[in-house]
Design a protein around this motif. Structure first.
Motif, PDB file in Angstrom:
ATOM      1  N   SER A   1      31.790 -93.437 -51.392  1.00  0.00           N
ATOM      2  CA  SER A   1      32.511 -94.121 -52.458  1.00  0.00           C
ATOM      3  C   SER A   1      33.901 -93.503 -52.551  1.00  0.00           C
ATOM      4  CB  SER A   1      31.735 -93.895 -53.768  1.00  0.00           C
ATOM      5  OG  SER A   1      32.572 -94.028 -54.871  1.00  0.00           O
TER       6      SER A   1
ATOM      7  N   HIS B   1      40.206 -86.331 -51.095  1.00  0.00           N
ATOM      8  CA  HIS B   1      41.326 -85.912 -50.245  1.00  0.00           C
ATOM      9  C   HIS B   1      41.041 -86.217 -48.783  1.00  0.00           C
ATOM     10  CE1 HIS B   1      41.938 -83.018 -53.817  1.00  0.00           C
ATOM     11  NE2 HIS B   1      42.632 -84.125 -54.000  1.00  0.00           N
TER      12      HIS B   1
ATOM     13  N   ARG C   1      30.810 -86.294 -62.093  1.00  0.00           N
ATOM     14  CA  ARG C   1      31.258 -87.302 -63.057  1.00  0.00           C
ATOM     15  C   ARG C   1      30.054 -88.039 -63.635  1.00  0.00           C
ATOM     16  NH1 ARG C   1      33.379 -91.946 -63.355  1.00  0.00           N
ATOM     17  NH2 ARG C   1      32.482 -92.688 -61.415  1.00  0.00           N
TER      18      ARG C   1
ATOM     19  N   GLY D   1      40.017 -95.881 -52.225  1.00  0.00           N
ATOM     20  CA  GLY D   1      40.796 -96.654 -51.250  1.00  0.00           C
ATOM     21  C   GLY D   1      40.022 -96.800 -49.949  1.00  0.00           C
TER      22      GLY D   1
ATOM     23  N   GLY E   1      34.911 -89.896 -51.243  1.00  0.00           N
ATOM     24  CA  GLY E   1      36.050 -89.507 -50.412  1.00  0.00           C
ATOM     25  C   GLY E   1      36.963 -88.662 -51.282  1.00  0.00           C
TER      26      GLY E   1
ATOM     27  N   SER F   1      28.365 -91.174 -61.825  1.00  0.00           N
ATOM     28  CA  SER F   1      28.898 -91.094 -60.455  1.00  0.00           C
ATOM     29  C   SER F   1      28.462 -92.298 -59.603  1.00  0.00           C
ATOM     30  CB  SER F   1      28.386 -89.793 -59.803  1.00  0.00           C
ATOM     31  OG  SER F   1      28.487 -89.863 -58.398  1.00  0.00           O
ATOM     32  N   SER F   2      29.454 -92.994 -59.073  1.00  0.00           N
ATOM     33  CA  SER F   2      29.107 -94.166 -58.252  1.00  0.00           C
ATOM     34  C   SER F   2      28.405 -93.730 -56.967  1.00  0.00           C
ATOM     35  CB  SER F   2      30.355 -94.998 -57.948  1.00  0.00           C
ATOM     36  OG  SER F   2      31.385 -94.178 -57.454  1.00  0.00           O
ATOM     37  N   THR F   3      28.802 -92.571 -56.432  1.00  0.00           N
ATOM     38  CA  THR F   3      28.159 -92.075 -55.211  1.00  0.00           C
ATOM     39  C   THR F   3      26.665 -91.873 -55.465  1.00  0.00           C
ATOM     40  OG1 THR F   3      30.210 -90.816 -54.883  1.00  0.00           O
ATOM     41  CG2 THR F   3      28.348 -90.286 -53.453  1.00  0.00           C
TER      42      THR F   3
ATOM     43  N   THR G   1      28.635 -86.777 -57.594  1.00  0.00           N
ATOM     44  CA  THR G   1      29.729 -85.939 -58.081  1.00  0.00           C
ATOM     45  C   THR G   1      29.323 -85.430 -59.462  1.00  0.00           C
ATOM     46  OG1 THR G   1      30.938 -87.693 -59.247  1.00  0.00           O
ATOM     47  CG2 THR G   1      31.386 -87.445 -56.881  1.00  0.00           C
TER      48      THR G   1
HETATM   49  C1  LIG Z   1      39.584 -84.487 -56.228  1.00  0.00           C
HETATM   50  C2  LIG Z   1      39.582 -85.946 -55.890  1.00  0.00           C
HETATM   51  C3  LIG Z   1      40.104 -86.359 -54.682  1.00  0.00           C
HETATM   52  C4  LIG Z   1      40.098 -87.708 -54.344  1.00  0.00           C
HETATM   53  N1  LIG Z   1      40.640 -88.084 -53.155  1.00  0.00           N
HETATM   54  C5  LIG Z   1      40.633 -89.395 -52.812  1.00  0.00           C
HETATM   55  C6  LIG Z   1      41.182 -89.809 -51.567  1.00  0.00           C
HETATM   56  O1  LIG Z   1      41.706 -89.034 -50.784  1.00  0.00           O
HETATM   57  N2  LIG Z   1      41.155 -91.131 -51.287  1.00  0.00           N
HETATM   58  C7  LIG Z   1      40.588 -92.056 -52.130  1.00  0.00           C
HETATM   59  O2  LIG Z   1      40.540 -93.234 -51.803  1.00  0.00           O
HETATM   60  N3  LIG Z   1      40.027 -91.674 -53.305  1.00  0.00           N
HETATM   61  C8  LIG Z   1      40.052 -90.367 -53.664  1.00  0.00           C
HETATM   62  N4  LIG Z   1      39.488 -89.977 -54.845  1.00  0.00           N
HETATM   63  C9  LIG Z   1      38.805 -90.984 -55.677  1.00  0.00           C
HETATM   64  C10 LIG Z   1      37.292 -90.923 -55.497  1.00  0.00           C
HETATM   65  O3  LIG Z   1      36.926 -90.902 -54.131  1.00  0.00           O
HETATM   66  C11 LIG Z   1      36.636 -92.144 -56.128  1.00  0.00           C
HETATM   67  O4  LIG Z   1      37.021 -92.233 -57.484  1.00  0.00           O
HETATM   68  C12 LIG Z   1      35.136 -92.098 -55.980  1.00  0.00           C
HETATM   69  O5  LIG Z   1      34.631 -93.392 -56.226  1.00  0.00           O
HETATM   70  C13 LIG Z   1      34.511 -91.090 -56.933  1.00  0.00           C
HETATM   71  O6  LIG Z   1      33.103 -91.085 -56.788  1.00  0.00           O
HETATM   72  P1  LIG Z   1      32.131 -90.927 -58.050  1.00  0.00           P
HETATM   73  O7  LIG Z   1      32.170 -92.219 -58.824  1.00  0.00           O
HETATM   74  O8  LIG Z   1      30.800 -90.670 -57.431  1.00  0.00           O
HETATM   75  O9  LIG Z   1      32.627 -89.784 -58.873  1.00  0.00           O
HETATM   76  C14 LIG Z   1      39.525 -88.649 -55.235  1.00  0.00           C
HETATM   77  C15 LIG Z   1      39.007 -88.220 -56.459  1.00  0.00           C
HETATM   78  C16 LIG Z   1      39.034 -86.892 -56.788  1.00  0.00           C
HETATM   79  C17 LIG Z   1      38.465 -86.447 -58.123  1.00  0.00           C
END
Ligand SMILES: Cc1cc2nc3c(=O)[nH]c(=O)nc-3n(C[C@H](O)[C@H](O)[C@H](O)COP(=O)(O)O)c2cc1C
Length: 185
Positions: free
Chosen positions: A115, A80, A11, A118, A78, A14-16, A9
């Protein structure tokens, strides 16, 4: 063995992206050459246009890398309840591989990583990535990695993997990728 990672991502930390990189590192420790296309590389890709043959240097780099890869690792947050637009745009660009002798991911293993905040989103997004991999003629590894960044504590302060269960899943997925890629070579 050449293994290409795609995912992340925008961010910082990013954990992903860290998880995809961890799978690549585990493959590298088994002798693979790896190449990562993380958030910053994916951000530079224009929106894929199927009606245009013009490609940027970044687009060509990704398409060529996947074309030459023996295996691929794809990671998405994930967002939305599904695959993020940033990652999906990179996957859509791989339409450029449609007319290759080995189209898309044909004959190759694909490690999948999700990642999310939820469990529901980890599950549906992993299932979506499996569907995408099948559509693109790839072989998802038996083990997909689904990390809940709220319920789990995946990383130490230095960004390294801190959770032994996630580390074990990363190592197992890397073994499955290498085993399949060697068998297919
Ligand atoms: C736009 C957006 C939508 C998201 N939608 C969901 C979701 O539907 N369900 C969920 O569990 N987390 C959701 N998240 C949380 C991210 O999936 C979660 O923080 C993830 O670990 C982010 O990955 P990163 O660390 O690589 O940025 C959302 C985050 C963002 C910014």
């Amino acid at each position: 063995m050449k293994i290409v990672g795609i995912g992340g991502t925008l961010r910082d930390g990013s954990s992903t992206e860290r998880l995809v990189a961890a799978v690549l590192d585990a493959c590298a420790s088994m002798g693979a050459q790896t190449q990562m296309f993380g958030g910053s590389a994916l951000k530079a890709l224009p929106h894929f246009n199927p009606e245009s043959a013009e490609r940027t240097t970044g687009e060509r780099a990704l398409v060529d890398a996947v074309r030459e890869a023996d295996a691929v690792v794809i990671g998405s947050p994930g967002y939305h309840g599904g695959v993020s637009g940033l990652v999906k745009n990179a996957i859509d660009l791989l339409e450029d591989l449609a007319r290759d002798a080995h189209p898309y991911f044909d004959g190759r293993p694909v490690g999948l990583v999700v990642s999310a905040a939820g469990w529901q989103a980890t599950g549906v997004t992993l299932a979506a990535l499996r569907g995408i991999t099948h559509a693109m003629r790839g072989w998802p590894t038996p083990l997909g990695i689904a990390v809940n960044t709220v319920a789990q504590k995946p990383f130490a302060a230095d960004g390294s993997l801190a959770d032994p269960e996630i580390a074990a899943a990363v190592a197992m997925q890397a073994r499955q990728i290498m085993q399949f890629a060697k068998g297919a070579a």
